[in-house]
Design a protein around this motif. Structure first.
Motif, short mmCIF file in Angstrom:
data_model
loop_
_atom_site.label_atom_id
_atom_site.label_comp_id
_atom_site.label_asym_id
_atom_site.label_seq_id
_atom_site.Cartn_x
_atom_site.Cartn_y
_atom_site.Cartn_z
N PRO A 122 5.30 11.27 -5.74
CA PRO A 122 5.13 10.70 -7.09
C PRO A 122 3.72 10.12 -7.28
O PRO A 122 3.11 9.61 -6.33
CB PRO A 122 6.18 9.59 -7.15
CG PRO A 122 7.19 9.96 -6.12
CD PRO A 122 6.43 10.66 -5.03
N ASP A 123 3.22 10.21 -8.49
CA ASP A 123 1.90 9.66 -8.81
C ASP A 123 1.85 8.18 -8.47
O ASP A 123 2.77 7.42 -8.79
CB ASP A 123 1.58 9.85 -10.30
CG ASP A 123 1.33 11.31 -10.65
OD1 ASP A 123 1.03 12.09 -9.73
OD2 ASP A 123 1.44 11.65 -11.84
N THR B 32 5.74 2.90 -2.60
CA THR B 32 4.77 2.25 -3.47
C THR B 32 3.66 1.63 -2.61
O THR B 32 3.89 1.34 -1.43
CB THR B 32 5.43 1.14 -4.30
OG1 THR B 32 5.92 0.13 -3.41
CG2 THR B 32 6.56 1.68 -5.17
N PRO B 33 2.48 1.42 -3.18
CA PRO B 33 1.41 0.79 -2.40
C PRO B 33 1.81 -0.57 -1.84
O PRO B 33 1.46 -0.91 -0.71
CB PRO B 33 0.26 0.66 -3.42
CG PRO B 33 0.51 1.75 -4.40
CD PRO B 33 2.01 1.87 -4.49
#
Length: 180
Positions: free
Chosen positions: A64-65, A88-89
């Motif tokens: 995912p982007d 996620t980051p």
């Protein structure tokens, strides 16, 4: 199929730079040159991280982007898709082993000496969490090590301000005298 300038498919170049362990759950180590701690290869004329290529190629899933690919094995040179997970980051950072990641998970400061709670927790405008006790210790150590430099700066500031005050007083005196 992705080819490079020499006409080799990206998957062939990937395997040429990968060393697999004997067990399926062992790390697959990228043996090509690292860039920023990760393996890189050219795919369709673009540089791509080897672990991201491995994840998308072998799982068939798109990343995912805005997501990172986390190495569950904590080995940055591993390209085994079983060891990779898009996250996620924030999740990727919190799973890390950096002092700030460990501090966030444990609720202790980076040094491990103090709890990051209540009055000891300072949150900066950029969201960075800091240990007030450690900041005070660092400030005290800096001041002790640079005492002469700090005194010279304060003296220079005092002299600049004193001259400014004298000039303002003279201007006021002469303006008052001329007005009489």
């Amino acid at each position: 199929m992705a080819f490079d300038e020499a006409g080799l498919p990206a998957i062939d170049r990937f395997w040429a730079r990968t060393q697999r362990g004997p067990q399926p759950d062992d790390c697959w180590t990228w043996t090509g040159p690292p860039t920023g701690g990760y393996g890189r290869l050219i795919v369709n004329g673009n540089r791509e991280n080897a672990h991201r290529f491995a994840y998308t190629h072998f799982t068939g899933h798109r990343i995912p982007d805005g997501y990172h690919v986390d190495h569950l094995c904590r080995n940055q040179m591993c390209v085994n898709p079983r060891h990779l997970e898009p996250v996620t980051p924030k999740t990727n950072t919190n799973r890390g082993q950096s002092p700030s990641s460990v501090a966030a998970r444990t609720g202790r400061c980076v040094s491990g000496k103090h709890a990051l709670v209540g009055d000891n927790l300072r949150v900066r405008a950029n969201g960075k969490r800091e240990c007030r006790a450690c900041c005070n210790d660092a400030r005290k150590t800096y001041r002790e090590a640079n005492r002469d430099k700090i005194r010279a700066q304060k003296r220079a500031s005092y002299l600049r301000n004193a001259e400014s005050v004298k000039a303002s007083a003279r201007a006021y005196y002469w303006a008052k005298k001329d007005g009489d």
